[in-house]
Design an enzyme around this catalytic site. Structure first.
Site, short mmCIF file in Angstrom:
data_model
loop_
_atom_site.label_atom_id
_atom_site.label_comp_id
_atom_site.label_asym_id
_atom_site.label_seq_id
_atom_site.Cartn_x
_atom_site.Cartn_y
_atom_site.Cartn_z
N PHE A 141 0.86 -1.19 0.00
CA PHE A 141 0.00 0.00 0.00
C PHE A 141 0.89 1.23 0.00
CE2 PHE A 141 -2.50 3.44 1.82
CZ PHE A 141 -3.62 3.38 1.01
N ASP A 226 9.16 2.74 1.48
CA ASP A 226 7.97 3.43 1.97
C ASP A 226 7.86 3.18 3.47
OD1 ASP A 226 5.50 4.29 2.76
OD2 ASP A 226 4.42 3.46 1.04
N LYS A 255 2.66 9.65 8.21
CA LYS A 255 1.84 9.33 9.38
C LYS A 255 2.32 9.95 10.71
CE LYS A 255 -1.00 5.60 7.73
NZ LYS A 255 -0.68 5.10 6.40
C1 LIG Z 1 -0.91 5.30 4.98
C2 LIG Z 1 0.12 4.89 4.03
C3 LIG Z 1 0.34 5.59 2.83
C4 LIG Z 1 -0.56 6.72 2.38
O1 LIG Z 1 -0.50 7.82 3.23
P1 LIG Z 1 -1.63 8.96 3.10
O2 LIG Z 1 -1.20 9.99 4.10
O3 LIG Z 1 -2.94 8.32 3.40
O4 LIG Z 1 -1.58 9.48 1.71
C5 LIG Z 1 1.38 5.19 2.02
N1 LIG Z 1 2.18 4.17 2.37
C6 LIG Z 1 2.01 3.47 3.50
C7 LIG Z 1 2.95 2.35 3.83
C8 LIG Z 1 0.97 3.79 4.37
O5 LIG Z 1 0.78 3.09 5.48
#
Ligand SMILES: *Cc1c(COP(=O)(O)O)cnc(C)c1O
Length: 406
Positions: A141, A226, A255
């Site tokens: 994700f 990420d 986050k």
């Molecule tokens: C939450 C998340 C995202 C997206 O972040 P947003 O602030 O919702 O755009 C991307 N990568 C990972 C691993 C995430 O947990």
């Protein structure tokens, strides 16, 4: 319409908000530390942390103090001007990591969008416009922009939005042979979460991460990590790549970076950053003084031995409680994750009950999350107290017993 006449109950949601979420039936109105209260004054222990965002709990006094101070000083200037908080935050992120250049955004998706564009651009400028292949993973994700859902490994999030960006290949996570089979000299980047969050709380193995680093080096591809969810202390290290003895070329964080205030960052090296020039990429709000001041305070607190070392003790308390529950109810096949990014995997015979458990937990007064269809996810504040963990787990246990008995 007078403000006092606007209905703000859960029912109003269905009449005014685009139906892309299915929020809980209660409406939180106040938070302090790891406790939250709803419109009826009912108290909840927060194990959801705003999805791994409120890493210092709700309304942490130091963050509130910075919010007020910077809020009365300067909020926004745009990137036509730089500002002191952004320069301080960037300097501290560089000092704490592999990186020497920072790009600020407002969300995880925006940091990832910048990272994927940078990886493509670097390959184009340094090698060839045909070096555009991105290798990513099933269940990954990376956010909700069209590029990030396309790199993400869950087609349900990108289907129906095509045509999608091209030259993105997905292979199974933790499967180095699968990566070897698709990587070539036209690959510009491998994009990976060191601990898959939304995809089910699944940590990469050390062999996998080290293997990805070696494959990237072999093929002049960039390793893009990420760490939007796994970073900022969540794993017990400031960034989870530190567990693996490797360094990325590009890293994204969001986050927990602002402790609840929207801000994200993409970190990279001087060499990779050097292909960029004014006007090639940008964002209006990115690096605004208010967001950066709050993130600086969050970083100052999280990047200390006291907070980082406390993560493991808290994890232990959670996993001990979950194992005790499992020996009573025989419900979990595995407790996994790293640090305070924890997943309790439901046994196949209970796999369909994740949503019921979430609702029962709310009724008992504890906020939890799911990850995928069969994983209960816990991503509490990094400074949650032992008493709060204890109180929350007692409520969670009551919820589980109720769902299992039903
Ligand atoms: C939450 C998340 C995202 C997206 O972040 P947003 O602030 O919702 O755009 C991307 N990568 C990972 C691993 C995430 O947990």
């Amino acid at each position: 319409m007078a403000a006092e006449n606007i209905a703000v109950t859960r029912e109003t949601f269905d009449n005014v908000i685009l139906p892309v979420y299915a929020p809980a039936q209660f409406v939180p109105v106040k938070g302090k530390g790891s406790r939250v209260w709803d419109q009826q004054g009912k108290e909840y222990i927060d194990f959801s942390g705003g999805i791994a965002v409120t890493a210092l709990g709700h309304c942490h006094p130091a963050l509130v103090e910075t919010l007020k101070r910077q809020g009365e000083t300067l909020w926004h200037t745009s990137n036509v001007f730089t500002n002191e908080p952004a320069l301080r935050l960037a300097t501290k992120l560089i000092a704490a990591t592999f990186a020497d250049r920072v790009f600020f955004g407002n969300s995880g998706a925006e940091a990832n969008e910048a990272a994927f564009k940078l990886a493509r651009y670097y390959a184009c400028k340094k090698h060839s416009p045909f070096k555009s292949k991105i290798i990513a993973f099933h269940n990954a994700f990376h956010g909700r922009t069209l590029f990030t859902v396309s790199v993400g490994g869950q087609p349900k999030y990108s289907d129906g939005f095509g045509p999608k960006p091209a030259d993105i290949v997905h292979v199974p996570f933790n499967d180095l042979a699968a990566v070897k089979a698709v990587i070539d000299d036209h690959t510009c980047a491998i994009v990976v979460e060191p601990i898959q969050g939304e995809g089910g709380v699944m940590p990469a193995t050390p062999e996998f991460m080290q293997g990805l680093r070696a494959l990237c080096d072999e093929h002049n591809a960039l390793l893009v990590l990420d760490e939007v969810q796994s970073g900022m202390g969540r794993s017990g290290k400031l960034f989870s790549y530190e567990h693996y003895g490797i360094q990325p070329d590009i890293l994204t964080t969001a986050k927990a970076l602002g402790g609840g205030f929207p801000v994200s960052a993409m970190l990279t090296t001087h060499e990779i950053a050097s292909v960029m020039a004014p006007g090639v990429h940008g964002t209006t709000y990115g690096g605004n003084p208010l967001a950066c001041a709050i993130a600086e305070t969050a970083l100052d607190i999280i990047n200390t031995p006291a907070v980082l070392a406390g993560v493991e003790a808290r994890r232990q308390q959670f996993t001990d409680a979950l194992r005790a529950l499992d020996s009573e109810l025989d419900i979990f096949s595995e407790i996994r994750g790293k640090g305070l990014l924890m997943g309790a995997v439901l046994k196949p015979e209970h796999a369909s009950k994740a949503r019921d458990i979430l609702n029962a937990a709310a009724a008992e007064g504890v906020m939890i999350l799911t990850a995928g269809s069969d994983v209960i996810r816990f991503v509490p504040s990094l400074v949650i107290t032992p008493e709060e963990i204890d109180a929350g787990m007692t409520r969670f246990a009551a919820a589980l017993r109720r769902v299992i008995a039903a």
